[in-house]
Scaffold this motif. Structure first.
Motif, PDB file in Angstrom:
ATOM      1  N   PRO A  12       0.813  -1.220   0.000  1.00 19.27           N
ATOM      2  CA  PRO A  12       0.000   0.000   0.000  1.00 19.27           C
ATOM      3  C   PRO A  12       0.849   1.273   0.000  1.00 19.27           C
ATOM      4  CG  PRO A  12      -0.924  -1.587   1.524  1.00 19.27           C
ATOM      5  CD  PRO A  12       0.372  -2.161   1.042  1.00 19.27           C
ATOM      6  N   ASP A  13       2.011   1.238   0.619  1.00 21.24           N
ATOM      7  CA  ASP A  13       2.802   2.466   0.710  1.00 21.24           C
ATOM      8  C   ASP A  13       3.481   2.840  -0.604  1.00 21.24           C
ATOM      9  OD1 ASP A  13       4.152   0.013   1.511  1.00 21.24           O
ATOM     10  OD2 ASP A  13       5.945   1.246   1.634  1.00 21.24           O
ATOM     11  N   LYS A  14       3.513   1.905  -1.564  1.00 20.58           N
ATOM     12  CA  LYS A  14       4.172   2.228  -2.840  1.00 20.58           C
ATOM     13  C   LYS A  14       3.272   3.015  -3.794  1.00 20.58           C
ATOM     14  CE  LYS A  14       7.276  -1.774  -3.235  1.00 20.58           C
ATOM     15  NZ  LYS A  14       7.437  -3.064  -3.929  1.00 20.58           N
ATOM     16  N   LEU A  15       1.959   3.024  -3.498  1.00 16.51           N
ATOM     17  CA  LEU A  15       1.026   3.518  -4.493  1.00 16.51           C
ATOM     18  C   LEU A  15       1.198   4.998  -4.819  1.00 16.51           C
ATOM     19  CD1 LEU A  15      -2.190   1.625  -3.354  1.00 16.51           C
ATOM     20  CD2 LEU A  15      -0.480   0.931  -5.027  1.00 16.51           C
ATOM     21  N   ALA A  16       1.388   5.799  -3.766  1.00 13.49           N
ATOM     22  CA  ALA A  16       1.459   7.246  -3.984  1.00 13.49           C
ATOM     23  C   ALA A  16       2.581   7.590  -4.975  1.00 13.49           C
ATOM     24  CB  ALA A  16       1.678   7.955  -2.656  1.00 13.49           C
ATOM     25  N   ASP A  17       3.727   6.930  -4.816  1.00 11.84           N
ATOM     26  CA  ASP A  17       4.859   7.213  -5.701  1.00 11.84           C
ATOM     27  C   ASP A  17       4.550   6.817  -7.139  1.00 11.84           C
ATOM     28  OD1 ASP A  17       6.410   8.326  -3.810  1.00 11.84           O
ATOM     29  OD2 ASP A  17       7.468   6.461  -3.278  1.00 11.84           O
TER      30      ASP A  17
END
Lengths: 350, 193, 594
Positions: free
Chosen positions: B183-188
């Motif tokens: 989930p934390d990779k999505l913004a990038d």
């Protein structure tokens, strides 16, 4: 035609090969419940209400689509079959409004009849229920898609029999509904309002507007009659209650297999109209006055004779009506010719 | 059919010319002509691409789905006018075409965003946390599945297996695949679009 | 000097991992150094080992490099291709022994396989018909064309081949029915609508060896007397469609398709139909409806397609893997073919290994080998040393097998008896972190959204089953729910119109059979032992362990974690979406699951 031997509920039966299990059962008086079956339409096998148990088969096949084969052993009301039918009824009720008290279809509703037959009093399943607004935008019938059980008979009737193709299945799965393209109002679609969909709807999803709240199905006398609108000779039953017409149902055994058009199906409110003429009127001193048929006929005959004497027979012409039969039209031209004129025509030439 | 449309174009040109030369026409006639021209303006839909596809499949059997696929490729979605036009040309009830168009997941009746995000919900992805990826993506874009952002930049969809199970959980943005997501990779990733 | 052959996998999995970028980098590098002419670079189909992509195999020495990215290329060229020094870090590392393995047949994943259907996949260039011909391609067709139609069908019956799409119907019988059906016009249809999530063998065969499918279809067409065929491919498989299209064109040019095939009077024209996104179109009658341009809704059987199929004509439908087996049978003979496998399940089966397994990929094994060998020897066991819980076989139509069933021989009949099914051959491995109720819910969500809506039990029944499962996974289950699920499952199985509905309850029934206690825990104790049902778990930060490093807060995708640096952090439960990132990122074991 070759025959095959089958066993139906323990009874040895000979049936023509090519018949379905449902047809075989009907032929010997065994009633199998159906929602989506109609002998006139292609076979859907969709509602699964007519499933039966066939010895050796893994699942319960639908009797409406399964042909008989030699030596087939069939049970139409075994415990397994009854469980499956009960389950289908419960599932159907899970999304169906439980408003039989006020539903116009009460008394002629297959869902109601089968629920009674299999002792199903609603659904144990709670969950999503459809909330589609009632459609009363056309003058002839209501569409309550919350009551639709998606048997698809209306769709097949519309495409296979009428040819209008106004409605079809849209979307898929639980979201499937029978409607027009882009959910347009029925009037804006290719619908010709033959009403055949209303007549074959097994539940209260399609109900006629006329006759609303004017009596239950069992309260009306059904009178077989022939449609007066044209010479096709379609027959149907008029539902009569207290000397008033409260409904129409087609005569599926009649010469037109129960097919009607918008006029015959819906256009009978003129019968009790206060504007309807019940005796001939003759104009006297500028006013129409009620007269007897003898008076009227005498007047017509004398006028014709007058015209013929003064201007000759060719001054007379006759225009016949499409609301009369072939025989009547034949007699009409005979009459005109006996008066000495060949000027006979008919309004239906398209 | 394209002949008809060319004639329509010709007629339109004639009317426009007539309006320009209005000094030789009566005032009342001029108003009528303007009315006629308005009819053309009310349906500015470009039937050209649809016609091209219909010509391509003329006379063949079972062409409904390829035609709809072609129309969607040309217009980005299935416009109502194109479907109505197809119904007329194929002599198929409009309802039937709409029924087919709404049955298959591939077809869309409204315009979609510039970038199509398809988060895989296949089994392999599911057991490796695809539901969390989808939940985080919904949160990031503030969209439900099937929704398009107001600026028409993104459309969020879910897809049942794109066959890149080795990289699970995966998603596709347009034709690029992004694998081994958390989930934390999505913004990038979204920043690239 | 002879050219060295570099095979790089250009399957969908490897392309997603960057295979094409690595290929371009390799070409650039070789050109830059002026040695491009010493190498033949072949973009092959899927090698099967998708987990390790992008894959490069260099011949003649058969060295196997994996996870090769564009930035690794200069080193690979300099060190290995020029100086002959093996680049250890790009070799496959055995997950158990931690040893680097050089040759691909020494890798456990490949060593235990018997690649018959996949024998060309990853070996030849699928876009070059000459490579297929060089690998005994179209020999089966040539042999078949010298046989009588009845003899071809008898040979097929003798081979014992059963449909690889799911139900396992004997292929020879299907051909025989269609051959005997009355009518001049007949069709052959290849079902390439591989919809089972987690199965991708058909895609890999089409991408890696399209001519095998074409050859198989041509043999079938000749046997049953068909002159026209369709391949119905999912639109989600653009690369497979592209390669198949190229292959059909090439086969037409060389006379393996079209009119007067190989100088005989046999004509066979093959066309592609692209699907439009409907799982139910994998059901044969729905597939035919879809080719005809209708809604993909199954039709009642009988009549079976063999008698009345596409446009009412006799039609023989088989799936991709089935057709890919056909050329081999006519090349080596039915007897030789039948030496592999079991008595009632002959030949090999391709499985797609996915989920919590070390070696994700495609594995082809002889029928009858124990499931344990597939998962542990070929698949390399469960990821991260976790405990194996179950394997789902047969996708949404299949069932799960727990640890105690792992010695079961993998064949059609044993799997069905154990409550699973062969299906298309998807194997999804689950570990202790997978909740079996949630898994059942997942599959029902899938079948529910893919139900065509035609028949009542499937349309309404799967919806109500899903609603019950959703309630259970949200902690709102009631004790009566399990009975309701079982009752619904039985009647849906019994009375649905098509295979989708009839098998939709299987994941629920099999998880209830082997993991009933997990259902009961959810309902009675409100507990999800796997921690997968987000309504039944909450994440908390243990202030004792938290040192305030802020890693969790930085990584939280919804900014639900707050706290000063070097102070214990806190999770705002209202904002938390329970994605578990904080749990995974915390190095101090401060994030706890409750």
């Amino acid at each position: 035609m070759t025959k095959v031997n089958i066993t139906l509920n323990g009874q040895a039966v000979q049936v023509e090969s090519g018949k379905t299990v449902l047809e075989a059962a009907q032929a010997v008086g065994i009633d199998i419940p159906t929602f989506c079956h109609d002998p006139e339409l292609s076979k859907a096998g969709a509602c699964r209400m007519c499933v039966v148990e066939v010895a050796g088969a893994r699942n319960l096949p639908a009797s409406c689509t399964t042909p008989v084969t030699e030596g087939m052993v069939i049970e139409t009301e075994s415990d397994r079959v009854i469980n499956a039918r009960k389950s289908i009824l419960k599932l159907t009720w899970a999304g169906h409004p439980q408003d039989c008290l006020t539903c116009e279809k009460t008394g002629s509703c297959k869902l109601q009849d089968y629920s009674y037959r299999y002792d199903v009093d609603g659904s144990p399943y709670k969950g999503e229920v459809k909330e589609i607004p009632l459609d009363d935008t056309n003058p002839f019938f209501f569409r309550d898609l919350n009551k639709c059980i998606l048997c698809g008979k209306c769709v097949r009737k519309c495409h296979e029999v009428n040819g209008a193709g106004a409605i079809d299945f849209m979307y898929r799965g639980f979201g499937t509904k029978v409607t027009t393209a882009f959910d347009d109002a029925i009037e804006e679609s290719s619908c010709v309002f033959c009403g055949m969909c209303v007549d074959i709807c097994p539940v209260g999803a399609l109900t006629p507007k006329q006759g609303l709240n004017q009596g239950r199905a069992w309260e009306a006398d059904k009178v077989l009659t022939t449609c007066p609108y044209c010479g096709s000779g379609c027959t149907f039953y008029l539902h009569v209650r207290d000397d008033k017409i409260v409904g129409v149902t087609p005569n599926f055994e009649g010469p037109m297999d129960g097919h009607l058009c918008v006029k015959g199906r819906f256009g009978w409110d003129f019968v009790d109209s206060p504007d309807r003429l019940k005796t001939p009127l003759i104009k006297k001193d500028g006013e129409f006055v009620e007269a007897t048929w003898e008076e009227a006929m005498d007047l017509i005959a004398s006028k014709f004779e007058g015209v013929r004497a003064q201007f000759g027979a060719d001054a007379i012409a006759g225009l016949s009506s499409a609301r009369t039969t072939n025989e009547e039209n034949y007699l009409f031209q005979k009459l005109l010719r006996s008066m000495g004129t060949n000027n006979v025509d008919h309004c239906a030439r398209l | 059919m394209s002949v008809c449309r060319n004639l329509d174009k010709l007629a339109r040109t004639v009317i426009e010319l007539a309006i320009k030369l209005h000094f030789i026409i009566w005032k009342r006639r001029l108003d009528t002509l303007k009315e006629v021209l308005k009819c053309y303006d009310e349906d500015p839909f470009d039937y050209g691409p649809a016609d091209e596809i219909l010509v391509k499949y003329q006379g063949q059997k079972g062409t409904m789905i390829p035609i709809l696929q072609g129309i969607q490729e040309a217009y980005g979605y299935l416009p109502r006018q194109a479907l109505e036009h197809t119904a007329k040309q194929l002599k198929v009830p409009f309802s039937r075409i709409f029924g087919v168009a709404t049955f298959y997941a591939q077809f869309h009746l409204t315009p979609r965003g510039k970038n199509i995000i398809r988060v895989c919900q296949g089994t392999a992805c599911h057991v490796r946390g695809a539901a969390k990826i989808l939940a985080a993506m919904k949160e990031q874009l503030n969209l439900e599945v099937g929704g398009t952002s107001e600026d028409m930049k993104f459309t969020l969809e879910s897809v049942a297996c794109i066959g890149a199970c080795g990289l699970a959980p995966v998603m596709m943005i347009n034709n690029d695949t992004f694998g081994r997501l958390t989930p934390d990779k999505l913004a990038d990733i979204l920043k690239e679009f | 000097m002879e050219q060295r052959r570099i095979l790089l996998c250009a399957g969908t999995g490897c392309i997603s991992s960057g295979a094409l970028k690595a290929r371009d980098a390799l070409l650039d590098e070789l050109n830059k150094r002026g040695i491009a002419d010493q190498f033949e670079i072949v973009s092959s189909g899927c090698h099967g080992f998708c987990e390790q992509g992008p894959l490069f195999v260099i011949h003649p020495e058969d060295i196997f490099y994996c996870r090769v990215q564009a930035e690794d290329i200069p080193e690979l060229v300099e060190e290995y291709l020029i100086n002959g020094r093996v680049v250890d870090r790009l070799l496959y590392m055995d997950p158990i022994t931690n040893e680097h393995i050089k040759n691909h047949m020494e890798i456990g994943f490949y060593a235990k396989q018997n690649r018959r259907v996949l024998h060309n996949c990853g070996v030849i260039d699928p876009e070059n018909i000459d490579e297929y011909l060089g690998s005994e391609g179209y020999v089966g067709l040539k042999n078949a064309l010298h046989m009588e139609q009845v003899a071809i069908i008898d040979e097929m019956k003798k081979s014992g081949l059963r449909g690889r799409g799911g139900a396992g119907f004997p292929t020879g019988m299907k051909w025989d029915f269609t051959y005997k059906a009355k009518g001049k016009k007949k069709y052959i249809v290849c079902n390439a609508d591989e919809g089972d999530p987690g199965a991708f063998m058909d895609r890999s065969v089409l991408e890696g060896d399209p001519h095998a499918v074409i050859e198989g279809m041509a043999i079938a067409a000749y046997a049953i007397g068909a002159d026209e065929g369709y391949v119905y491919v999912r639109a989600e498989y653009p690369l497979a469609i592209k390669r198949l299209r190229l292959a059909i064109t090439a086969a037409n040019e060389r006379g393996f398709l079209g009119n007067n095939i190989l100088g005989t009077t046999f004509n066979f024209n093959l066309k592609i139909k692209e699907g439009a996104g409907a799982f139910v179109c994998g059901e044969e009658t729905a597939l035919l409806a879809s080719i005809e341009g209708e809604r993909g809704m199954p039709r009642p059987r009988p009549p079976f397609p063999a008698n009345s199929g596409l446009w009412g004509k006799p039609t023989c439908l088989n799936n991709v893997e089935t057709f890919a087996n056909v050329p081999l049978i006519y090349r080596i003979g039915a007897e030789e073919y039948g030496k592999v496998g079991t008595e009632r399940s002959k030949g090999t089966k391709v499985f797609a290994l996915t989920g919590k397994i070390n070696n994700t990929g495609l594995a082809e094994v002889p029928m009858g080998i124990p499931m344990r060998e597939i998962i542990f020897d070929i698949g390399g066991g469960v990821q991260h040393g976790k405990k194996f819980k179950a394997v789902q076989i047969g996708g949404p139509s299949g069932g799960c097998l727990p640890e105690e069933q792992l010695d079961l021989p993998v064949d059609y009949d044993s799997l069905t008896a154990a409550g699973a099914m062969m299906g298309s051959g998807g194997l999804v491995v689950m570990d202790e972190d997978t909740c079996m109720v949630d898994l059942a819910r997942y599959f029902l969500t899938f079948t529910q959204s893919e139900s065509c809506g035609k028949c009542t039990p499937c349309r309404e029944g799967t919806k109500r089953m899903l609603e019950i499962l959703e309630r259970i996974t949200q902690g709102q289950g009631e004790p009566a729910d399990i009975d309701a699920l079982e009752e619904l499952a039985e009647s849906i199985k019994d009375s649905s119109l098509c295979g989708l509905g009839q098998t939709a309850p299987n994941p629920v029934l099999s998880t209830l059979r082997y993991f009933r206690h997990e259902y009961e825990e959810h309902i009675v104790e409100g507990k999800c032992r796997a921690g997968a049902c987000s309504n039944l778990v909450t994440y908390h930060i243990d202030s004792e362990n938290c040192i305030g490093c802020t890693v969790c807060a930085k990584n939280c995708p919804v900014n639900a974690i707050t706290g000063e640096r070097k102070q214990p952090h806190e999770i705002d439960q209202a904002a938390c979406i329970k994605c578990g990132v904080c749990f995974e990122k915390c190095k101090f074991d401060a994030v706890k699951l409750k």
